[in-house]
Design an enzyme around this catalytic site. Structure first.
Site, PDB file in Angstrom:
ATOM      1  N   GLY A  73      38.489 -11.625 -30.065  1.00  0.00           N
ATOM      2  CA  GLY A  73      37.373 -11.969 -29.186  1.00  0.00           C
ATOM      3  C   GLY A  73      37.527 -13.364 -28.595  1.00  0.00           C
ATOM      4  CB  THR A  74      38.535 -16.599 -30.114  1.00  0.00           C
ATOM      5  OG1 THR A  74      37.534 -16.519 -31.142  1.00  0.00           O
ATOM      6  CG2 THR A  74      38.714 -18.033 -29.678  1.00  0.00           C
ATOM      7  CG  ASN A 151      27.382 -15.636 -33.179  1.00  0.00           C
ATOM      8  OD1 ASN A 151      26.978 -15.969 -32.067  1.00  0.00           O
ATOM      9  ND2 ASN A 151      27.945 -16.475 -34.006  1.00  0.00           N
ATOM     10  CD  GLN A 184      28.403 -10.590 -33.965  1.00  0.00           C
ATOM     11  OE1 GLN A 184      27.970  -9.585 -34.533  1.00  0.00           O
ATOM     12  NE2 GLN A 184      29.266 -11.401 -34.542  1.00  0.00           N
ATOM     13  CB  SER A 204      35.985  -9.139 -31.538  1.00  0.00           C
ATOM     14  OG  SER A 204      36.691  -9.359 -32.723  1.00  0.00           O
ATOM     15  CG  HIS A 206      37.281  -9.111 -36.752  1.00  0.00           C
ATOM     16  ND1 HIS A 206      36.542  -9.838 -37.657  1.00  0.00           N
ATOM     17  CD2 HIS A 206      37.386  -9.884 -35.647  1.00  0.00           C
ATOM     18  CE1 HIS A 206      36.228 -11.022 -37.112  1.00  0.00           C
ATOM     19  NE2 HIS A 206      36.737 -11.064 -35.899  1.00  0.00           N
ATOM     20  CB  THR A 242      55.940  -7.510 -28.044  1.00  0.00           C
ATOM     21  OG1 THR A 242      57.129  -7.905 -27.368  1.00  0.00           O
ATOM     22  CG2 THR A 242      56.074  -6.093 -28.568  1.00  0.00           C
ATOM     23  CB  CYS A 335      33.038 -19.743 -36.186  1.00  0.00           C
ATOM     24  SG  CYS A 335      33.408 -18.039 -35.921  1.00  0.00           S
TER      25      CYS A 335
HETATM   26  N1  PLP Z   1      31.739 -14.063 -29.877  1.00  0.00           N
HETATM   27  C1  PLP Z   1      30.839 -13.786 -30.823  1.00  0.00           C
HETATM   28  C2  PLP Z   1      29.407 -13.582 -30.426  1.00  0.00           C
HETATM   29  C3  PLP Z   1      31.227 -13.704 -32.158  1.00  0.00           C
HETATM   30  O1  PLP Z   1      30.328 -13.440 -33.095  1.00  0.00           O
HETATM   31  C4  PLP Z   1      32.579 -13.905 -32.489  1.00  0.00           C
HETATM   32  C5  PLP Z   1      33.023 -13.894 -33.895  1.00  0.00           C
HETATM   33  O2  PLP Z   1      32.291 -14.291 -34.786  1.00  0.00           O
HETATM   34  C6  PLP Z   1      33.500 -14.173 -31.462  1.00  0.00           C
HETATM   35  C7  PLP Z   1      33.030 -14.244 -30.171  1.00  0.00           C
HETATM   36  C8  PLP Z   1      34.954 -14.379 -31.740  1.00  0.00           C
HETATM   37  O3  PLP Z   1      35.606 -13.180 -32.048  1.00  0.00           O
HETATM   38  P1  PLP Z   1      36.986 -13.198 -32.878  1.00  0.00           P
HETATM   39  O4  PLP Z   1      36.621 -13.462 -34.301  1.00  0.00           O
HETATM   40  O5  PLP Z   1      37.568 -11.839 -32.679  1.00  0.00           O
HETATM   41  O6  PLP Z   1      37.846 -14.249 -32.292  1.00  0.00           O
END
Ligand code: PLP
Length: 395
Positions: A73-74, A151, A184, A204, A206, A242, A335
């Site tokens: 996601g990041t 989140n 989320q 994302s 996971h 890749t 995070c």
């Molecule tokens: N955006 C939101 C709202 C999230 O909750 C998160 C992860 O906690 C992310 C982005 C980042 O995703 P990733 O952990 O896959 O980098």
């Protein structure tokens, strides 16, 4: 000895579905070819990529060619925010105070390059006002980045109203991209970027029982986006390198589940969240729900995240006491927990003092059961009562 384990930290990450784990292992063991290779092994791996792309696209109601797989996601967010900048005449972005650090820190880097960023405030529920967004737009605004579900507190932003504001702004031929961090929301609420006029949308794997380190960026047709990772031209030349075939195959499986189940899952999870919130508020004097009130009619309330504060107790103490009883929660976003103890989200909502320090996030998933929620309510009440007695708290 821990008798049972109740995992209520699903907004930090989720346990992969067994079918996802099997798909990842199978891809590693059997389909280890490079999707760019011309031989059979490459074609097999390429087929896995295509299937996953179709599954993710179908879960969003978009075309497979509009999906770019990323390393999470990041990365998807960074690609959206930074990739949208080059070639724009305007250098102004509008976002909200409750975005994930991936958005806020990516924008922080752009600020160093002279981009101006307007950060919109939120109300006590963590929700932004579309009228304030409208007022913040300028001729030189090239990007609006608003998350779907927060989140930390589970507030849902009014995307439909924002879509109306942005459509009106664009009517005069103004160019503006809209990015939505839907990490989320995905799997819990309908995510349909095409219906809202969203240009860029981040996901994302996971967070939806898929593997870690895999994500996707939806890119609407004709969106001008520069790559951040140059190389062999994979992912329609938008993200070279890749491909992570096993991870992407696992993501595809999780996406296929989502495509079929979102509404049903959301209804079930919401009822469990309500039982959790109502149960804790009734059993624990002084407990406060941070974020939108938990009721079906409230469109700002996500079905799976509940953030509660216990006055006089630090969230970390409650977290570890629950952990001793096999219940896994979080003090906010995973995070933010170490680096920045005072949540920027709660601060933006006006939460102060020991309620800010005492926040605990419970986050559910389609795998959460009623039995687990009953146990969590009972144990949270017991733990908080014990801690109140230990620290002499009289709420
Ligand atoms: N955006 C939101 C709202 C999230 O909750 C998160 C992860 O906690 C992310 C982005 C980042 O995703 P990733 O952990 O896959 O980098």
């Amino acid at each position: 000895m821990i008798e049972r384990q109740v995992y209520l930290d699903n907004s930090a990450t989720t346990r992969p579905y067994p079918a996802v784990t099997r798909a990842v292992v199978e891809a590693m063991e059997e389909h280890y070819g490079n999707p760019s290779s011309l031989h059979k092994k490459g074609v097999e791996a390429g087929r896995l990529l295509s299937q996953a792309r179709e599954a993710v696209a179908s879960s969003l109601g978009v075309s497979p060619g509009e999906i770019v797989f990323t390393g999470g996601g990041t990365e998807a967010i960074n690609l959206a925010i930074k990739g949208a900048l080059p070639g724009r005449r305007g250098r102004h972005v509008v976002t909200t105070a409750v975005e994930h650090p991936a958005v806020l820190n990516a924008l922080g880097q752009l600020k160093e390059q002279g981009v101006e960023v307007t950060v919109l405030p939120v109300d006590g529920q963590g929700v932004v006002d579309p009228l304030q967004l409208q007022e913040a737009l300028r001729e030189e605004t090239y990007l609006v980045s608003v998350m779907y579900v927060n989140n930390e507190v589970g507030s849902v932003q009014p995307l439909e109203e924002i879509a109306v504001v942005l459509a009106a702004f664009r009517k005069g031929g103004r160019k503006l991209l809209w990015h939505v961090d839907a990490v989320q929301a995905y799997g819990k609420l309908p995510v349909q970027p095409g219906l809202l006029g969203v240009d860029l949308l981040s996901l994302s794997a996971h967070k939806v029982h898929g593997p870690k380190g895999v994500g996707a960026l939806y890119v609407a047709p004709h969106t001008q986006l520069h790559t951040l990772v140059a190389g062999g031209g994979q992912e329609h030349d938008r993200r070279s390198g890749t491909e992570n075939v096993p991870g992407i195959a696992g993501f595809g499986l999780a996406a296929a589940v989502i495509a079929g189940e979102v509404r049903e899952a959301a209804g079930k999870i919401f009822l469990l969240k309500k039982t959790l919130v109502d149960g804790i508020l009734a059993a624990v004097p002084g407990a406060v729900l941070n974020g939108p009130p938990c009721c079906r009619e409230n469109p700002c309330c996500a079905p799976h995240i509940a953030n509660l504060s216990f006055p006089g107790l630090r969230g970390e103490i409650v977290l570890h006491s629950l952990e001793e009883r096999g219940i896994y929660v979080s003090t906010g976003s995973a995070c933010a927990s170490r680096k920045n103890p005072g949540s920027h989200v709660l601060k933006a909502m006006g939460v102060k003092g020991d309620l800010l320090e005492g926040a605990v996030r419970f986050s559910l998933s389609p795998l959460t059961t009623a039995d687990e929620i009953d146990y969590a309510v009972e144990q949270t009440a017991a733990v908080v009562h014990e801690l109140y007695a230990l620290y002499g708290v009289r709420p």
